[in-house]
Structures are given as C-alpha cells and as structure tokens.
Scaffold this active site. Structure first.
Site, PDB file in Angstrom:
ATOM      1  N   LYS A  10       7.826   8.752 -22.806  1.00 30.53           N
ATOM      2  CA  LYS A  10       8.251   7.364 -23.018  1.00 30.53           C
ATOM      3  C   LYS A  10       7.051   6.450 -23.226  1.00 30.53           C
ATOM      4  CE  LYS A  10      12.777   7.380 -20.881  1.00 30.53           C
ATOM      5  NZ  LYS A  10      13.630   6.852 -19.809  1.00 30.53           N
ATOM      6  N   THR A  67      16.840   4.536 -27.142  1.00 30.91           N
ATOM      7  CA  THR A  67      16.546   5.544 -28.163  1.00 30.91           C
ATOM      8  C   THR A  67      15.925   6.797 -27.546  1.00 30.91           C
ATOM      9  OG1 THR A  67      14.561   4.297 -28.513  1.00 30.91           O
ATOM     10  CG2 THR A  67      16.258   4.076 -30.191  1.00 30.91           C
ATOM     11  N   GLU A 125       8.994  -3.825 -19.833  1.00 33.27           N
ATOM     12  CA  GLU A 125       8.781  -2.402 -20.155  1.00 33.27           C
ATOM     13  C   GLU A 125       9.644  -1.468 -19.310  1.00 33.27           C
ATOM     14  OE1 GLU A 125       7.367   0.115 -21.572  1.00 33.27           O
ATOM     15  OE2 GLU A 125       5.965  -0.761 -22.986  1.00 33.27           O
ATOM     16  N   ASP A 126       9.918  -0.278 -19.843  1.00 34.42           N
ATOM     17  CA  ASP A 126      10.646   0.738 -19.064  1.00 34.42           C
ATOM     18  C   ASP A 126       9.768   1.951 -18.746  1.00 34.42           C
ATOM     19  OD1 ASP A 126      10.596   1.652 -21.794  1.00 34.42           O
ATOM     20  OD2 ASP A 126      12.044   3.178 -21.197  1.00 34.42           O
ATOM     21  N   LYS A 170      -0.430   2.738 -25.528  1.00 39.20           N
ATOM     22  CA  LYS A 170      -0.179   2.499 -24.111  1.00 39.20           C
ATOM     23  C   LYS A 170      -0.637   3.736 -23.357  1.00 39.20           C
ATOM     24  CE  LYS A 170       3.982  -0.034 -25.508  1.00 39.20           C
ATOM     25  NZ  LYS A 170       5.461  -0.056 -25.587  1.00 39.20           N
ATOM     26  N   SER A 221       6.188  -2.504 -29.410  1.00 37.85           N
ATOM     27  CA  SER A 221       6.697  -1.139 -29.330  1.00 37.85           C
ATOM     28  C   SER A 221       5.706  -0.182 -29.959  1.00 37.85           C
ATOM     29  CB  SER A 221       8.028  -1.042 -30.085  1.00 37.85           C
ATOM     30  OG  SER A 221       8.411   0.308 -30.230  1.00 37.85           O
ATOM     31  N   ALA A 222       5.563   0.989 -29.331  1.00 40.02           N
ATOM     32  CA  ALA A 222       4.695   2.024 -29.909  1.00 40.02           C
ATOM     33  C   ALA A 222       5.348   2.668 -31.125  1.00 40.02           C
ATOM     34  CB  ALA A 222       4.421   3.091 -28.850  1.00 40.02           C
ATOM     35  N   ASP A 264       9.001  -4.439 -24.934  1.00 37.54           N
ATOM     36  CA  ASP A 264       9.019  -3.075 -25.427  1.00 37.54           C
ATOM     37  C   ASP A 264      10.385  -2.892 -26.103  1.00 37.54           C
ATOM     38  OD1 ASP A 264       8.482  -0.251 -25.540  1.00 37.54           O
ATOM     39  OD2 ASP A 264       9.827  -0.028 -23.820  1.00 37.54           O
ATOM     40  N   LEU A 265      10.529  -1.883 -26.917  1.00 39.40           N
ATOM     41  CA  LEU A 265      11.819  -1.689 -27.596  1.00 39.40           C
ATOM     42  C   LEU A 265      12.620  -0.537 -26.974  1.00 39.40           C
ATOM     43  CD1 LEU A 265      12.328  -1.716 -31.447  1.00 39.40           C
ATOM     44  CD2 LEU A 265      13.722  -0.378 -29.938  1.00 39.40           C
ATOM     45  N   ASP A 266      12.093   0.692 -27.167  1.00 42.15           N
ATOM     46  CA  ASP A 266      12.823   1.873 -26.700  1.00 42.15           C
ATOM     47  C   ASP A 266      12.965   1.832 -25.182  1.00 42.15           C
ATOM     48  OD1 ASP A 266      13.027   2.944 -29.262  1.00 42.15           O
ATOM     49  OD2 ASP A 266      11.109   3.953 -29.117  1.00 42.15           O
TER      50      ASP A 266
HETATM   51  P1  B16 Z   1       7.866   6.658 -33.322  1.00 39.40           P
HETATM   52  P2  B16 Z   1       8.420   2.073 -27.111  1.00 39.40           P
HETATM   53  C1  B16 Z   1       7.950   4.545 -28.061  1.00 39.40           C
HETATM   54  O1  B16 Z   1       8.587   3.311 -28.158  1.00 39.40           O
HETATM   55  C2  B16 Z   1       8.865   5.595 -27.448  1.00 39.40           C
HETATM   56  O2  B16 Z   1       9.128   5.285 -26.090  1.00 39.40           O
HETATM   57  C3  B16 Z   1       8.195   6.951 -27.522  1.00 39.40           C
HETATM   58  O3  B16 Z   1       9.053   7.941 -26.991  1.00 39.40           O
HETATM   59  C4  B16 Z   1       7.859   7.267 -28.985  1.00 39.40           C
HETATM   60  O4  B16 Z   1       7.187   8.512 -29.117  1.00 39.40           O
HETATM   61  C5  B16 Z   1       6.988   6.146 -29.543  1.00 39.40           C
HETATM   62  O5  B16 Z   1       7.655   4.908 -29.412  1.00 39.40           O
HETATM   63  C6  B16 Z   1       6.635   6.358 -30.998  1.00 39.40           C
HETATM   64  O6  B16 Z   1       7.797   6.256 -31.768  1.00 39.40           O
HETATM   65  O7  B16 Z   1       7.749   8.138 -33.429  1.00 39.40           O
HETATM   66  O8  B16 Z   1       9.237   6.126 -33.744  1.00 39.40           O
HETATM   67  O9  B16 Z   1       6.741   5.920 -34.026  1.00 39.40           O
HETATM   68  O10 B16 Z   1       9.004   2.548 -25.819  1.00 39.40           O
HETATM   69  O11 B16 Z   1       6.947   1.744 -27.068  1.00 39.40           O
HETATM   70  O12 B16 Z   1       9.252   0.998 -27.787  1.00 39.40           O
HETATM   71 MG    MG Z   2       9.965   2.018 -23.833  1.00 41.77          MG
END
Ligand code: B16
Ligand code: MG
Length: 222
Positions: A45, A17, A171-172, A147, A116-117, A9-11
C-alpha cells in the site's frame, strides 16, 4: 496555525483500489510462480509500481532473476490488467463519508490536493467523478522518491502555494503517514490503531472523518 489545505492519498482513502491492485499482482504472481496473501499485500500500500514488484520478487526469492527490461515488462503486464479492472469504478465506489468530507472542506474554503503514488490517479478520480474537487494533483512521475519520503506531500503543499504546517495529509498506509509526518504536516490516518500508530489523529473508517475535529486537533498542535 490556521488550516488552509488538505492533501489526500487516493487508494484506500477516496476509494478502495487495494483489492484491484491485489488481484492484478496475484495474477502476475501466478505467471512467475510467486504466491502471496492479503497480509503481504498490506506491505504494498502506497508503494510505487516498480517498488511493489521488487518487494514481490524478493518475497518469492527471485530478486536477481529478471533484467530491468524484463521487470518493466512484468510491471506493464500488471498495470494493463489493473487498468482493465479500474474501468469498472464509478461514483458508487467512493468510500463512505468521503463525498461529505470533501464538500465540508470545500465549503470551509480549504484548498485540496491529491498526493497519490498511482500513475492511474487522474483516471480513477475521473471515474469517481471527483476531479473538480482537486486544485492540484501531484504527478508521481515527477518525483525522485516514493513514500515514505516526504517529497510527494511537500510537492502537494508547494503546488497549493501553502506551507506544510498549514496543511493536513490524509493517508491509509504506514508509508504514507511517515511521508506526511516527515513533511512537517499534520497527519490523519484511516485504518487500524496498530497500523496508524504514527498518525497525529486517526479514524478506523472514512465515514468517521470529521473536519471540525481535524481543524481543532491541527490548531491544538500549534
Ligand atoms: P500505479 P496511493 C498507491 O496509491 C497504491 O497504494 C499502491 O498499491 C500502488 O502500487 C501505487 O499507488 C502505484 O500505483 O501502479 O497505479 O501507478 O495509495 O498512493 O494512492
Ligand atoms: Mg493509499
């Protein structure tokens, strides 16, 4: 079972972030008169942009107030704000221990993927200087389900040419751990014991990520 790949996962795993997402959603919340705190932000998240907006609107009692077009415009407003904030990201924002962990994975010959989402994932990886570590980056726009559905981690394994059982996912978010587990993958959580209850193995901080321990735990599961 020999470990062959790690899907991140990224964030919240590679960099934090969550604070930027929080600030951008809060700014939008002020404009539409919905307030929420950091505890509520935990629920966002790993959740996609539009699903996050839906949760915020529901929280503010405004679930059915906006048309799809209006919601798209609100989500764009938040993202424009967020994109400005993430321009500040540099390699100094890589979470503690992550660079070493990625180097250890690379030296061990593991294939690395990103699940990452975030549609801003590639831009963030670039700002962190980590793009070259990842053989594949799953495009969240190519997915049907976010997810906790397993689709994103299954897609990551498929793109790496590996069986999910040969991979671990890191993942977090609770939704992210659920996604990894239902993909049939070994899950490594980063977070509090309460939020990481479903993880096969967990650490409280990224600095504690230890490849040898993960390899052993993955092998022990068989
Ligand atoms: P964006 P992850 C997720 O990233 C974030 O945790 C989540 O808070 C965010 O809404 C989602 O990405 C979408 O991000 O608006 O930049 O497309 O934790 O899956 O890396
Ligand atoms: Mg995350």
């Amino acid at each position: 079972m020999v470990l062959k790949g790690v899907i991140f996962d990224l964030d919240g795993v590679l960099t934090d972030t969550a604070e930027f997402h929080f600030r951008a959603w809060q700014d939008l919340g002020e404009k539409i008169d919905i307030s929420f705190d950091r505890a509520f932000n935990e629920n966002l998240k790993g959740i996609s942009r539009m699903d996050s907006l839906d949760r915020i609107l529901e929280h503010g009692g405004k679930k059915d107030v906006y048309s799809i077009e209006e919601k798209e415009s609100l989500a764009k407003e938040k993202n424009d704000d967020y994109v400005e904030l993430i321009k500040e990201i540099t390699p100094a924002d890589i979470l503690p221990g992550v660079k070493k962990f990625l180097d250890d994975c690379r030296e061990a010959g593991l294939k690395l993927g990103l699940a990452s989402a975030s549609k801003n994932g590639p831009a963030i990886l670039k700002n962190l200087g980590l793009t070259d570590y990842f053989e594949v980056v799953v495009d969240p726009a190519s997915l049907t389900n976010g997810k906790p559905d397993p689709e994103i981690f299954l897609k990551g394994a498929e793109l790496l040419g590996l069986d999910p059982s040969e991979c671990v996912g890191v993942e977090d978010a609770e939704a992210g751990i659920a996604s990894i587990n239902s993909a049939g993958m070994f899950s490594v959580g980063v977070g509090s014991p309460e939020s990481m209850k479903q993880a096969d193995l967990f650490v409280e901080e990224t600095i504690e990520l230890d490849l040898d321990a993960i390899i052993k735990a993955h092998a022990a599961r068989g």
